[in-house]
Design an enzyme around this catalytic site. Structure first.
Site, PDB file in Angstrom:
ATOM      1  N   MET A 100       6.431   5.144  10.294  1.00 15.22           N
ATOM      2  CA  MET A 100       5.153   4.479  10.027  1.00 15.22           C
ATOM      3  C   MET A 100       5.024   4.218   8.534  1.00 15.22           C
ATOM      4  O   MET A 100       5.052   5.148   7.722  1.00 15.22           O
ATOM      5  CB  MET A 100       3.989   5.349  10.497  1.00 15.22           C
ATOM      6  CG  MET A 100       4.042   5.743  11.965  1.00 15.22           C
ATOM      7  SD  MET A 100       3.771   4.352  13.075  1.00 15.22           S
ATOM      8  CE  MET A 100       2.034   4.022  12.776  1.00 15.22           C
ATOM      9  N   GLY A 110       2.419   2.241   7.277  1.00 12.49           N
ATOM     10  CA  GLY A 110       1.056   1.856   6.944  1.00 12.49           C
ATOM     11  C   GLY A 110       0.860   0.351   6.999  1.00 12.49           C
ATOM     12  O   GLY A 110      -0.199  -0.155   6.629  1.00 12.49           O
ATOM     13  N   GLY A 111       1.884  -0.361   7.487  1.00 10.98           N
ATOM     14  CA  GLY A 111       1.807  -1.814   7.609  1.00 10.98           C
ATOM     15  C   GLY A 111       1.635  -2.243   9.049  1.00 10.98           C
ATOM     16  O   GLY A 111       1.678  -1.436   9.977  1.00 10.98           O
ATOM     17  N   VAL A 112       1.493  -3.548   9.256  1.00 13.28           N
ATOM     18  CA  VAL A 112       1.211  -4.077  10.583  1.00 13.28           C
ATOM     19  C   VAL A 112       2.410  -3.946  11.524  1.00 13.28           C
ATOM     20  O   VAL A 112       2.247  -3.672  12.728  1.00 13.28           O
ATOM     21  CB  VAL A 112       0.735  -5.546  10.489  1.00 13.28           C
ATOM     22  CG1 VAL A 112       1.841  -6.457   9.973  1.00 13.28           C
ATOM     23  CG2 VAL A 112       0.220  -6.045  11.826  1.00 13.28           C
ATOM     24  N   SER A 119       5.014  -1.676  11.701  1.00 16.74           N
ATOM     25  CA  SER A 119       5.240  -0.333  12.251  1.00 16.74           C
ATOM     26  C   SER A 119       4.068   0.109  13.119  1.00 16.74           C
ATOM     27  O   SER A 119       4.252   0.838  14.104  1.00 16.74           O
ATOM     28  CB  SER A 119       5.482   0.675  11.120  1.00 16.74           C
ATOM     29  OG  SER A 119       4.374   0.756  10.246  1.00 16.74           O
ATOM     30  N   MET A 177       7.084   8.234   5.594  1.00 16.13           N
ATOM     31  CA  MET A 177       8.047   8.655   4.578  1.00 16.13           C
ATOM     32  C   MET A 177       7.538   8.327   3.181  1.00 16.13           C
ATOM     33  O   MET A 177       7.164   7.184   2.912  1.00 16.13           O
ATOM     34  CB  MET A 177       9.379   7.918   4.770  1.00 16.13           C
ATOM     35  CG  MET A 177      10.249   8.425   5.862  1.00 16.13           C
ATOM     36  SD  MET A 177      11.709   7.358   6.060  1.00 16.13           S
ATOM     37  CE  MET A 177      11.037   6.084   7.128  1.00 16.13           C
ATOM     38  N   CYS A 180      18.323   1.879   0.730  1.00 23.96           N
ATOM     39  CA  CYS A 180      17.276   2.758   1.255  1.00 23.96           C
ATOM     40  C   CYS A 180      17.425   2.899   2.771  1.00 23.96           C
ATOM     41  O   CYS A 180      17.325   4.003   3.319  1.00 23.96           O
ATOM     42  CB  CYS A 180      15.901   2.216   0.904  1.00 23.96           C
ATOM     43  SG  CYS A 180      14.534   3.220   1.551  1.00 23.96           S
ATOM     44  N   CYS A 212      10.056  -2.303  -3.899  1.00 27.30           N
ATOM     45  CA  CYS A 212       8.792  -1.667  -3.507  1.00 27.30           C
ATOM     46  C   CYS A 212       8.224  -0.741  -4.575  1.00 27.30           C
ATOM     47  O   CYS A 212       7.016  -0.720  -4.807  1.00 27.30           O
ATOM     48  CB  CYS A 212       8.993  -0.897  -2.206  1.00 27.30           C
ATOM     49  SG  CYS A 212      10.314   0.338  -2.272  1.00 27.30           S
TER      50      CYS A 212
END
Length: 416
Positions: free
Chosen positions: A11, A13-15, A17, A36, A101, A222
């Site tokens: 997750m 925090g975006g649309v 996921s 994470m 990543c 990011c």
């Protein structure tokens, strides 16, 4: 479904996921959401973006009545992704932290945490990609450790899981997944595989996920956020001033703070210059950065590159390439560029040469050459060497067309 399967969903925090978690719940799985934290920083306003994202992810999990965990990979990210990024910049290359990543954090550490610590049957992410497996096939896989012998036992090799482009080609993210391991892919579900971004947003709106719908999509690196890249990288690498030099006549055009703040193809900020100049090459020995006067200068165009040892997602190269050492397919080194037809040659050390019919602008060492055969993403290799530019070849042709010098000349002109 006879047994309630446990899926751990990454997750952000975006649309994407958030909708992935919702779809997994609708499929009847027992879903655990995990956030994470990979970078520890604050933006210009003193706000930590990851804390805000974590709160948004928690809110979605609460709405879906899902267990929620958060895990920190700040140390692992620093040692396995960011330190490598700094070394690459110092070598004059332009790395891709998003690919690394996924390889080291999401599909290694997070995957192991999901399976070994939380006891998940599978993990899921919000990437726009799909595999050759149906969801139920994912749960039939068992973890098989890599053999300790030099060669794998051919009788124990399972049919490899393939990685394919998602239904939404504009949002396809297989480029960023091109270095992940076969074992992690074998245990991964991509709930958004067959969906478009617009439809995902529609699902989110109907589910009441307004707090994630309002967020802007993250672009670029990011952990830098809205800060200027040059200022950011100079916090970690000592300034190494050098000259901007015209590729055409060798004239010094201005100064820069370090070749690692610049990448091929970008506009060079040169004081006192009215017309734009663009970075076409770098010399890390002298610190010189060569620039050309147009965005499509021939010094930016090449048709050949070599990678390091290529990472094949299916673990072995395609049969066609093994048999003939040559294969026709498509590639890109930037996720936004269209897939380009190419010829791939396999070298004895596992590296590959990639050749295209028409020269491409700003192929860059440190980036990844990602190969595709039809819809399938075959894997990727880091670009370590480039062929000659159009500009170099044109100069060579001009020299070849020059009349030969008189070798009997007794008083040759001095070399300037």
């Amino acid at each position: 479904m006879s047994v309630l399967r446990h899926v751990v969903c990454a997750m952000s925090g975006g649309v994407d996921s958030s909708v992935s978690a919702l779809l997994l719940k609708r499929m009847g799985y027992h879903v655990t959401g995990v956030f994470m934290k990979n970078w520890d920083s604050q933006d210009e306003r003193g706000v930590c973006p990851s804390e805000r994202d974590c709160e948004d992810a928690y809110k979605v999990c609460k709405m879906l009545d899902m267990p929620f965990h958060q895990v920190s990979y700040v140390k692992e990210y620093w040692h396995e992704v960011f330190s490598n990024l700094l070394r690459e910049y110092e070598k004059g290359r332009t790395p891709n932290p998003d690919i690394m990543c996924n390889k080291h954090i999401k599909f290694k550490h997070f995957y192991q945490y999901a399976v070994n610590t939380l006891g998940a049957d599978a993990m899921a992410t919000g990437h726009y990609a799909r595999t050759s497996q149906e969801d139920e096939e994912v749960f039939q896989q068992k973890h098989v450790p890599h053999p300790r012998t030099l060669f794998r036992d051919r009788f124990e090799i399972r049919k490899p899981v393939r990685l394919y482009q998602g239904a939404d080609r504009l949002k396809d993210q297989t480029f960023f997944l091109s270095q992940i391991s076969q074992d992690a892919l074998r245990h991964t579900i991509f709930p958004l595989a067959g969906l478009t971004k617009d439809f995902v947003k529609k699902i989110a709106a109907e589910a009441g996920f307004q707090h994630v719908l309002k967020k802007k999509e993250s672009m670029g690196i990011c952990f830098i956020g809205e800060r200027d890249f040059e200022n950011f990288i100079l916090e970690y690498i000592e300034p190494k001033p050098g000259n901007f030099i015209s590729i055409e006549d060798g004239k010094i055009m201005g100064q820069h703070k370090g070749w690692f703040t610049l990448t091929l193809g970008q506009r060079a900020r040169i004081g006192g210059q009215v017309d734009p100049w663009f970075v076409v090459d770098k010399d890390t020995t002298t610190g010189d950065v060569f620039v050309g006067p147009t965005t499509n200068h021939p010094a930016l165009f090449r048709d050949t590159l070599q990678t390091d040892r290529f990472h094949w997602i299916a673990e072995d190269p395609p049969i066609e390439l093994i048999r003939t050492q040559m294969m026709e397919c498509h590639f890109r080194f930037n996720n936004r560029m269209p897939l380009t037809p190419c010829t791939v040659t396999l070298n004895l050390d596992g590296s590959v040469w990639v050749m295209v019919k028409e020269p491409i602008r700003a192929m860059t060492p440190g980036q990844f050459a990602v190969l595709y055969k039809g819809d399938e993403c075959l894997g990727s290799g880091k670009i370590i060497r480039l062929g000659p530019t159009k500009f170099t070849l044109q100069k060579g042709q001009n020299c070849m067309s020059c009349p030969p010098k008189d070798t009997n000349q007794q008083h040759p002109e001095p070399v300037s």
